[in-house]
Scaffold this motif. Structure first.
Motif, short mmCIF file in Angstrom:
data_model
loop_
_atom_site.label_atom_id
_atom_site.label_comp_id
_atom_site.label_asym_id
_atom_site.label_seq_id
_atom_site.Cartn_x
_atom_site.Cartn_y
_atom_site.Cartn_z
N MET A 83 0.81 -0.89 -0.38
CA MET A 83 -0.07 -0.26 0.36
C MET A 83 1.14 1.16 0.05
SD MET A 83 -3.01 -1.17 2.95
CE MET A 83 -3.86 -2.36 2.66
N VAL A 84 0.83 1.92 -0.64
CA VAL A 84 1.29 3.70 -1.35
C VAL A 84 1.07 4.52 -1.42
CG1 VAL A 84 3.32 4.29 -2.47
CG2 VAL A 84 3.22 1.87 -2.71
N MET A 85 1.01 5.51 -0.08
CA MET A 85 0.36 7.11 -0.75
C MET A 85 1.43 8.25 -1.64
SD MET A 85 -2.69 7.35 2.07
CE MET A 85 -1.54 6.61 2.99
N ASN A 86 1.68 8.47 -2.31
CA ASN A 86 2.72 9.63 -2.57
C ASN A 86 1.95 10.88 -3.00
OD1 ASN A 86 4.05 7.20 -4.14
ND2 ASN A 86 3.05 7.19 -5.53
N THR A 87 3.51 11.97 -1.85
CA THR A 87 3.18 13.11 -1.54
C THR A 87 4.06 14.14 -1.87
OG1 THR A 87 1.67 11.95 0.62
CG2 THR A 87 2.81 14.53 0.48
N ASN A 88 3.12 14.67 -2.93
CA ASN A 88 3.51 16.03 -3.47
C ASN A 88 4.80 15.85 -4.28
OD1 ASN A 88 2.24 18.08 -2.48
ND2 ASN A 88 3.61 18.30 -0.35
N GLY A 89 6.04 16.09 -4.81
CA GLY A 89 7.25 16.05 -6.44
C GLY A 89 7.95 14.94 -5.47
N ASP A 90 8.21 14.79 -4.69
CA ASP A 90 9.26 14.11 -4.68
C ASP A 90 8.50 12.44 -4.30
OD1 ASP A 90 11.71 15.65 -5.04
OD2 ASP A 90 12.24 15.22 -3.00
N GLY A 91 7.40 12.72 -3.92
CA GLY A 91 6.65 10.86 -3.78
C GLY A 91 6.60 10.88 -4.85
N GLY A 92 6.49 11.61 -6.41
CA GLY A 92 5.95 11.48 -7.26
C GLY A 92 4.36 11.36 -7.94
N GLN A 93 3.67 12.20 -6.58
CA GLN A 93 2.84 12.23 -6.70
C GLN A 93 2.08 12.90 -7.89
OE1 GLN A 93 0.75 14.59 -3.64
NE2 GLN A 93 -1.58 14.24 -3.77
N THR A 94 0.77 12.67 -8.72
CA THR A 94 0.65 13.47 -9.94
C THR A 94 -1.11 14.10 -9.68
OG1 THR A 94 0.08 11.41 -10.97
CG2 THR A 94 2.20 11.97 -11.44
N VAL A 95 -1.83 13.26 -9.10
CA VAL A 95 -3.09 13.45 -9.02
C VAL A 95 -3.35 13.99 -7.34
CG1 VAL A 95 -5.52 12.90 -8.56
CG2 VAL A 95 -4.00 11.86 -10.66
N PHE A 96 -4.14 14.85 -7.47
CA PHE A 96 -4.25 15.82 -6.22
C PHE A 96 -4.76 16.18 -5.57
CE2 PHE A 96 0.49 17.19 -7.60
CZ PHE A 96 1.44 17.06 -6.77
N HIS A 97 -5.20 14.67 -5.23
CA HIS A 97 -6.57 14.24 -4.12
C HIS A 97 -5.71 13.12 -3.79
CE1 HIS A 97 -11.12 13.20 -4.04
NE2 HIS A 97 -11.58 12.29 -3.17
N LEU A 98 -6.07 12.23 -2.13
CA LEU A 98 -5.59 11.82 -1.32
C LEU A 98 -5.87 10.33 -1.63
CD1 LEU A 98 -4.55 11.79 2.21
CD2 LEU A 98 -5.78 9.53 1.17
N HIS A 99 -4.82 9.59 -2.68
CA HIS A 99 -5.29 8.38 -2.74
C HIS A 99 -4.47 7.15 -2.01
CE1 HIS A 99 -2.73 9.77 -5.92
NE2 HIS A 99 -1.98 9.10 -6.26
N LEU A 100 -5.20 6.04 -2.04
CA LEU A 100 -3.79 5.16 -1.71
C LEU A 100 -3.64 3.50 -2.92
CD1 LEU A 100 -4.12 2.60 1.76
CD2 LEU A 100 -4.02 1.07 -0.19
N HIS A 101 -2.43 3.61 -3.63
CA HIS A 101 -2.23 2.72 -4.46
C HIS A 101 -2.26 1.12 -3.95
CE1 HIS A 101 -0.71 4.92 -7.34
NE2 HIS A 101 -0.28 5.75 -6.88
N LEU A 102 -2.92 0.33 -4.08
CA LEU A 102 -3.01 -1.05 -3.70
C LEU A 102 -2.48 -2.03 -5.07
CD1 LEU A 102 -3.65 -3.61 -1.76
CD2 LEU A 102 -5.54 -4.31 -3.40
N LEU A 103 -1.01 -2.23 -4.71
CA LEU A 103 0.26 -3.53 -5.56
C LEU A 103 0.07 -5.10 -5.15
CD1 LEU A 103 2.16 -0.04 -6.31
CD2 LEU A 103 0.87 -0.95 -7.87
N GLY A 104 -0.25 -5.79 -6.28
CA GLY A 104 0.02 -6.82 -5.65
C GLY A 104 -0.05 -7.88 -6.92
N GLY A 105 0.53 -9.37 -6.48
CA GLY A 105 0.05 -9.59 -7.51
C GLY A 105 1.66 -10.41 -8.27
N ARG A 106 2.11 -9.98 -8.27
CA ARG A 106 3.61 -9.94 -8.63
C ARG A 106 5.15 -9.74 -7.12
NH1 ARG A 106 6.84 -5.54 -9.42
NH2 ARG A 106 5.96 -4.03 -10.20
N ALA A 107 5.71 -9.86 -6.77
CA ALA A 107 6.89 -9.90 -6.20
C ALA A 107 7.75 -8.60 -6.75
CB ALA A 107 8.15 -10.68 -5.93
#
Ligand code: AMP
Length: 113
Positions: A83-107
């Motif tokens: 689970m990832v939440m990117n914040t601002n420039g160095d965090g890699g955020q591109t859409v400025f409405h808070l969101h949590l990425h869920l990533l899985g299904g591979r290592a």
């Protein structure tokens, strides 16, 4: 101006919806980085974790629990996920409405690039 996620919440533009409840909406990422890549977006608009007010802290718990439930349904709870939440420039955020990425299904590699 509305963010793309606000426009999806307001049904102004289509998205592949993975889950919806009173607190959040979950959409399949348009540019998936893993077999499971779903974005959990609180309905309440807040730009990111830096802008989150103390009284909005429940939003974070809501998106985490919704993502956990989705991970179980998707069959990746045991194999693992991130689970990832990117914040601002160095965090890699591109859409400025808070969101949590869920990533899985591979290592997933660590540390991230
Ligand atoms: P972030 O870089 O953390 O702000 O994440 C934004 C994510 O939103 C990226 O992974 C994009 O691929 C994704 N994204 C952008 N527009 C859309 C869209 N219309 N539908 C689904 N995902 C999107």
């Amino acid at each position: 101006m509305k963010t793309i996620f606000q426009r999806i919440i307001d049904r102004e533009i289509p998205a592949k919806i993975a889950h919806e409840d009173e607190h959040c909406i979950a959409i399949h990422d348009i540019n998936p980085q893993a077999p499971v890549h779903v974005l959990f977006v609180p309905r309440e608009p807040v730009a990111n974790t830096d802008a989150l007010a103390d009284e909005q802290v429940e939003l974070i718990g809501r998106v985490v629990l919704a993502a956990r439930a989705y991970a179980r349904r998707a069959g990746i709870a045991e194999s693992g996920y991130r689970m990832v939440m990117n914040t601002n420039g160095d965090g890699g955020q591109t859409v400025f409405h808070l969101h949590l990425h869920l990533l899985g299904g591979r290592a997933l590699h660590w540390p991230p690039g």
